[in-house]
Design a protein around this motif. Structure first.
Motif, PDB file in Angstrom:
ATOM      1  N   GLU A 181       0.842  -1.185   0.000  1.00  0.00           N
ATOM      2  CA  GLU A 181       0.000   0.000   0.000  1.00  0.00           C
ATOM      3  C   GLU A 181       0.881   1.240   0.000  1.00  0.00           C
ATOM      4  N   PHE A 182       0.593   2.188  -0.878  1.00  0.00           N
ATOM      5  CA  PHE A 182       1.437   3.366  -1.042  1.00  0.00           C
ATOM      6  C   PHE A 182       0.579   4.551  -1.451  1.00  0.00           C
ATOM      7  N   THR A 183       1.148   5.729  -1.388  1.00  0.00           N
ATOM      8  CA  THR A 183       0.441   6.934  -1.799  1.00  0.00           C
ATOM      9  C   THR A 183       0.964   7.402  -3.153  1.00  0.00           C
ATOM     10  N   MET A 184       0.202   8.246  -3.814  1.00  0.00           N
ATOM     11  CA  MET A 184       0.652   8.807  -5.084  1.00  0.00           C
ATOM     12  C   MET A 184       1.908   9.671  -4.912  1.00  0.00           C
ATOM     13  N   PRO A 185       2.018  10.488  -3.833  1.00  0.00           N
ATOM     14  CA  PRO A 185       3.280  11.220  -3.635  1.00  0.00           C
ATOM     15  C   PRO A 185       4.481  10.288  -3.487  1.00  0.00           C
ATOM     16  N   GLU A 186       4.296   9.137  -2.852  1.00  0.00           N
ATOM     17  CA  GLU A 186       5.404   8.181  -2.713  1.00  0.00           C
ATOM     18  C   GLU A 186       5.776   7.594  -4.069  1.00  0.00           C
ATOM     19  N   LEU A 187       4.772   7.278  -4.867  1.00  0.00           N
ATOM     20  CA  LEU A 187       5.034   6.755  -6.208  1.00  0.00           C
ATOM     21  C   LEU A 187       5.726   7.805  -7.065  1.00  0.00           C
ATOM     22  N   GLN A 188       5.328   9.054  -6.928  1.00  0.00           N
ATOM     23  CA  GLN A 188       5.960  10.126  -7.696  1.00  0.00           C
ATOM     24  C   GLN A 188       7.414  10.310  -7.291  1.00  0.00           C
ATOM     25  N   ARG A 189       7.693  10.303  -5.983  1.00  0.00           N
ATOM     26  CA  ARG A 189       9.084  10.452  -5.536  1.00  0.00           C
ATOM     27  C   ARG A 189       9.955   9.317  -6.068  1.00  0.00           C
ATOM     28  N   LEU A 190       9.389   8.128  -6.125  1.00  0.00           N
ATOM     29  CA  LEU A 190      10.130   6.988  -6.671  1.00  0.00           C
ATOM     30  C   LEU A 190      10.471   7.225  -8.134  1.00  0.00           C
ATOM     31  N   HIS A 191       9.489   7.655  -8.926  1.00  0.00           N
ATOM     32  CA  HIS A 191       9.746   7.920 -10.347  1.00  0.00           C
ATOM     33  C   HIS A 191      10.758   9.042 -10.529  1.00  0.00           C
ATOM     34  N   GLU A 192      10.669  10.065  -9.723  1.00  0.00           N
ATOM     35  CA  GLU A 192      11.625  11.170  -9.819  1.00  0.00           C
ATOM     36  C   GLU A 192      13.042  10.697  -9.503  1.00  0.00           C
ATOM     37  N   THR A 193      13.172   9.807  -8.536  1.00  0.00           N
ATOM     38  CA  THR A 193      14.493   9.280  -8.177  1.00  0.00           C
ATOM     39  C   THR A 193      15.072   8.464  -9.321  1.00  0.00           C
ATOM     40  N   ILE A 194      14.263   7.619  -9.910  1.00  0.00           N
ATOM     41  CA  ILE A 194      14.740   6.779 -11.006  1.00  0.00           C
ATOM     42  C   ILE A 194      15.070   7.604 -12.241  1.00  0.00           C
ATOM     43  N   LEU A 195      14.204   8.555 -12.568  1.00  0.00           N
ATOM     44  CA  LEU A 195      14.388   9.358 -13.781  1.00  0.00           C
ATOM     45  C   LEU A 195      15.404  10.474 -13.597  1.00  0.00           C
ATOM     46  N   GLY A 196      15.668  10.864 -12.351  1.00  0.00           N
ATOM     47  CA  GLY A 196      16.634  11.927 -12.082  1.00  0.00           C
ATOM     48  C   GLY A 196      16.121  13.307 -12.417  1.00  0.00           C
ATOM     49  N   ARG A 197      14.811  13.520 -12.322  1.00  0.00           N
ATOM     50  CA  ARG A 197      14.247  14.839 -12.605  1.00  0.00           C
ATOM     51  C   ARG A 197      12.899  14.990 -11.904  1.00  0.00           C
ATOM     52  N   LYS A 198      12.480  16.241 -11.707  1.00  0.00           N
ATOM     53  CA  LYS A 198      11.206  16.539 -11.064  1.00  0.00           C
ATOM     54  C   LYS A 198      10.046  16.307 -12.034  1.00  0.00           C
ATOM     55  N   LEU A 199       8.922  15.914 -11.485  1.00  0.00           N
ATOM     56  CA  LEU A 199       7.712  15.700 -12.265  1.00  0.00           C
ATOM     57  C   LEU A 199       6.595  16.571 -11.710  1.00  0.00           C
ATOM     58  N   GLU A 200       5.769  17.102 -12.581  1.00  0.00           N
ATOM     59  CA  GLU A 200       4.656  17.946 -12.161  1.00  0.00           C
ATOM     60  C   GLU A 200       3.584  17.074 -11.516  1.00  0.00           C
ATOM     61  N   ARG A 201       3.184  17.423 -10.276  1.00  0.00           N
ATOM     62  CA  ARG A 201       2.362  16.538  -9.453  1.00  0.00           C
ATOM     63  C   ARG A 201       1.033  16.164 -10.114  1.00  0.00           C
ATOM     64  N   SER A 202       0.247  17.141 -10.499  1.00  0.00           N
ATOM     65  CA  SER A 202      -1.092  16.837 -11.014  1.00  0.00           C
ATOM     66  C   SER A 202      -1.022  16.050 -12.316  1.00  0.00           C
ATOM     67  N   ARG A 203      -0.055  16.386 -13.155  1.00  0.00           N
ATOM     68  CA  ARG A 203       0.085  15.663 -14.428  1.00  0.00           C
ATOM     69  C   ARG A 203       0.497  14.214 -14.180  1.00  0.00           C
ATOM     70  N   PHE A 204       1.422  14.024 -13.247  1.00  0.00           N
ATOM     71  CA  PHE A 204       1.875  12.671 -12.946  1.00  0.00           C
ATOM     72  C   PHE A 204       0.722  11.814 -12.409  1.00  0.00           C
ATOM     73  N   GLN A 205       0.007  12.347 -11.429  1.00  0.00           N
ATOM     74  CA  GLN A 205      -1.069  11.572 -10.818  1.00  0.00           C
ATOM     75  C   GLN A 205      -2.186  11.279 -11.819  1.00  0.00           C
ATOM     76  N   LYS A 206      -2.506  12.256 -12.639  1.00  0.00           N
ATOM     77  CA  LYS A 206      -3.538  12.047 -13.661  1.00  0.00           C
ATOM     78  C   LYS A 206      -3.123  10.944 -14.618  1.00  0.00           C
ATOM     79  N   LYS A 207      -1.852  10.949 -15.001  1.00  0.00           N
ATOM     80  CA  LYS A 207      -1.354   9.924 -15.915  1.00  0.00           C
ATOM     81  C   LYS A 207      -1.403   8.546 -15.267  1.00  0.00           C
TER      82      LYS A 207
END
Length: 238
Positions: A181-207
């Motif tokens: 069980e995880f939150t969308m902010p946690e999933l976003q931080r994971l993707h940002e760490t792997i990709l090495g760049r910031k992601l726009e929150r609403s766009r990421f979650q919507k996607k």
């Protein structure tokens, strides 16, 4: 199988000149980490060999289970490494002599080996690392701050990170690095760490939500520092 039996009789059990190395990746404290084992004051990837009556896939899952205790992780073959000088002969000589084990140049482990490199995505909290026949210890390291690595294993880790960056844009696999069980902010931080760049929150979650692969749970994450976000989990396929 003890170390002496492995060294003297392994050639009777395993396919010649083929090995498996696994980049075991986990996510902890905002950092992508890899599980490494110590080998004569250097570090290398957990690995093993393929029994003569065993498939490559079965061997990879066996090696991973033996090293982590996890039975059904995300595991992927991503590249073959086979440099013409790819041999551990000198390293084995030093280690075996230090361990007071008999070394001779005709040992099967001294031969050139082509390795089938896999990467695995695991939840670190579920991993129970165990030692192999010859390694001395194990530890988690940041993939961006590796210790002194043996042979081409640093290159294998780097290649796995590059492959993972590509794969998370094509497949829904990143959740394997998080708790069930995880939150969308946690999933976003994971993707940002792997990709090495910031992601726009609403766009990421919507996607992420548009793929309809995550199920929102009724409860909120209670220990969140500010606004309590909803918890999600991956929908199991039918």
């Amino acid at each position: 199988m003890d170390a002496t039996d492995f060294l003297e009789n392994g050639h009777l059990l395993f396919l010649p000149n083929i090995s498996i190395d696994i980049v075991i990746l986990g996510f902890q404290d905002g950092d992508l980490k890899v599980l490494l084992q110590e080998f004569d004051e250097q570090w290398c990837l957990p690995g093993g060999y393929i029994f003569k009556e065993e498939s490559l896939a079965d061997a990879a899952h066996r090696v991973l289970y033996d090293r982590t205790g996890i039975e059904q992780p995300f595991l992927k073959l991503f590249q073959v490494f086979g440099d013409k000088d790819r041999s551990f002969a000198l390293e084995f000589k030093k280690l075996l002599e230090k361990s007071r084990l008999h070394w001779h140049p005709d040992l099967w482990v001294n031969q050139r080996f082509v390795t089938m490199a896999h990467y695995a995505l695991v939840n670190i909290s579920e991993v129970e690392p165990t030692r192999g026949v010859l390694d001395l210890s194990h530890n988690w390291f940041s993939v961006d701050k590796l210790p002194t690595m043996l042979m081409d294993h640093g290159d294998i880790v780097a290649a796995s990170k590059h492959q993972l960056r590509r794969d998370i844009t094509l497949e829904h696999i990143s959740f394997n690095l998080l708790p069930e069980e995880f939150t969308m902010p946690e999933l976003q931080r994971l993707h940002e760490t792997i990709l090495g760049r910031k992601l726009e929150r609403s766009r990421f979650q919507k996607k992420m939500l548009s793929f309809d692969v995550f199920e929102r749970l009724p409860q909120l994450k209670e220990d969140a520092p500010r606004r309590k976000p909803y918890l999600y989990r991956f929908k199991e396929s039918d």
